[in-house]
Design an enzyme around this catalytic site. Structure first.
Site, short mmCIF file in Angstrom:
data_model
loop_
_atom_site.label_atom_id
_atom_site.label_comp_id
_atom_site.label_asym_id
_atom_site.label_seq_id
_atom_site.Cartn_x
_atom_site.Cartn_y
_atom_site.Cartn_z
N PHE A 229 32.02 41.94 39.88
CA PHE A 229 32.72 41.11 40.86
C PHE A 229 34.18 41.05 40.45
CE2 PHE A 229 34.59 37.33 42.65
CZ PHE A 229 34.24 37.45 43.97
N ASP B 160 38.98 42.83 33.02
CA ASP B 160 39.12 41.75 34.00
C ASP B 160 38.61 40.46 33.36
OD1 ASP B 160 38.88 39.87 36.00
OD2 ASP B 160 38.03 41.26 37.48
N LYS C 211 42.79 32.53 37.81
CA LYS C 211 42.05 31.27 37.79
C LYS C 211 42.67 30.22 36.87
CE LYS C 211 37.72 33.14 39.55
NZ LYS C 211 37.96 32.72 40.93
#
Length: 407
Positions: free
Chosen positions: A147, A232, A261
């Site tokens: 993801f 990531d 984030k």
């Protein structure tokens, strides 16, 4: 006189969303109106312990005083210039973020997906200009069940059909291999490979942690093949796993690091591509950009986030409370939990399907004043703010045990 507007209830607000909001989410039926630390409050004043923390966007909790203060100070001075001009906050942000991560240069962006897209572009350009891959033939190797975001290019290499169906045609240039399989990865890498792009821990897949040695193996393989290792760490990074970065658990330094984030402190969207100089150095004026990327407000908040991480306090808290989390979940195995994976303050918990789906468990926990998010059937994710107290963490685990026992 106009009558005062009636305060809308949670039910009113949920109903009001139905005709005017796109139905791309299926949230739990709670309407948050206030928050502080690890706790949120709905419009009726009911309090809930936040065990999701915005998928790690709220690593430092809701409204952390140091981050709110940094944002207020900057709001009173300057919020946006665009990169058409310099601003007085960006240099320090880039300097300190590069030093924190052990890399050289920073490309500031906004969202996590934007950081991933930027990382893909940089890797391809590096492949053509530095590695010598023929034009338009660069490939990037990725892992199944990944993801990395929701843009067209990113869902092109997703294996989640819900994310893909109806959004083609898809972007070529990606090779998908099983996660945690070095042999498959090596077989997929060739002279056209620009990069291997992976999550050190797969968050959306259910907090899937690779075998010891996998990340070190990826690093060694990419060195040998002459391609980039792009990590990531948008969900796994910035303290979540008990280290600043999840790759640090294996002493690995990637060529390119993708952050987001938590970098925005739960206040503004902030993301970044952080890389070696010879990689990010391929970008020249006009080739890539973002109106809001590197804006003064984002840089001020991002710098305050880095300051918190420089102390090491939050990494230590995640490691220490991670033991509490792991011990609590171990006690639930065989009592409605069939297994779990945890690192630091992050866990994927597989609930016995006979007990309920992940969604059903989430709804039952909501009634107990605890917020979690399900993924992939009967798996729930636990990712509380790193500021959570041991008492509150144990209370959340107690609530989970209670709803499993009742089921």
């Amino acid at each position: 006189m106009t009558a005062p507007a009636r305060t809308r209830t949670s039910a009113d607000l949920i109903k009001a969303e139905e005709p005017v909001l796109a139905h791309n989410y299926h949230p739990l039926p709670v309407v948050v109106s206030r928050a502080e630390g690890a706790w949120v409050e709905d419009v009726e004043g009911r309090r809930y312990l936040d065990m999701l923390a915005g998928y790690s966007a709220l690593n430092f909790g809701h409204r952390h005083p140091a981050l709110i203060e940094a944002a207020h100070r900057q709001l009173d001075r300057l919020t946006l210039t665009s990169r058409a001009f310099h601003n007085d906050r960006l240099a320090e942000f880039a300097e300190r973020l590069a030093e924190l991560t052990g890399l050289d240069m920073v490309l500031p962006m906004n969202t996590g997906a934007e950081a991933v897209e930027s990382g893909i572009k940089v890797a391809r350009k590096w492949a053509y200009e530095v590695k010598g891959v023929p034009a338009d033939r660069a490939t990037i190797v990725v892992a199944a069940d990944n993801f990395h975001g929701r843009t067209t290019t990113i869902v092109s290499f997703s294996t989640d059909e819900t994310a893909r169906q109806g959004f083609g045609p898809f972007t070529p240039g990606f090779r998908i291999v099983p996660y945690n399989d070095l042999a498959a990865l090596e077989a997929a890498v060739d002279e056209t490979t620009a990069a291997v792009l992976i999550e050190p821990i797969q968050g959306e897949a259910g907090v899937v942690i690779p075998d010891d040695g996998y990340l070190a193996g990826v690093r060694e393989l990419t060195h040998r093949a002459g391609c980039l290792f792009v990590a990531d760490e948008i969900q796994s990074g910035l303290g979540r796993t008990g280290r600043t970065l999840a790759v640090e658990h294996e002493g690995v330094v990637p060529d390119v690091l993708l952050l987001g984030k938590a970098l925005g402190g739960g206040i503004v969207p902030v993301s970044a591509v952080v890389a070696r100089r010879e990689v990010l150095g391929v970008l020249r004026p006009g080739e890539h950009g973002s109106t809001f990327g590197g804006n003064p407000l984002a840089a001020a908040v991002g710098t305050a986030v880095v300051e918190l991480l420089e102390t090491g306090e939050y990494q230590r808290r995640a490691a220490e409370l991670g033991v509490v989390l792991r011990d609590g979940l171990t006690g639930l195995v065989g009592k409605g939990v069939v297994g779990f994976r945890a690192r630091g303050l992050w866990a994927g918990v597989d609930v016995d399907p006979a007990v309920g789906t992940g969604r059903e468990i989430g709804e039952r926990l909501l009634a107990e004043g605890v917020l979690v998010k399900d993924t992939h059937g009967s798996t729930i994710r636990l990712a509380p703010p790193l500021t959570i107290t041991e008492e509150d963490l144990e209370a959340a685990l107690g609530a989970l045990g209670k709803v499993l026992a009742q089921a």
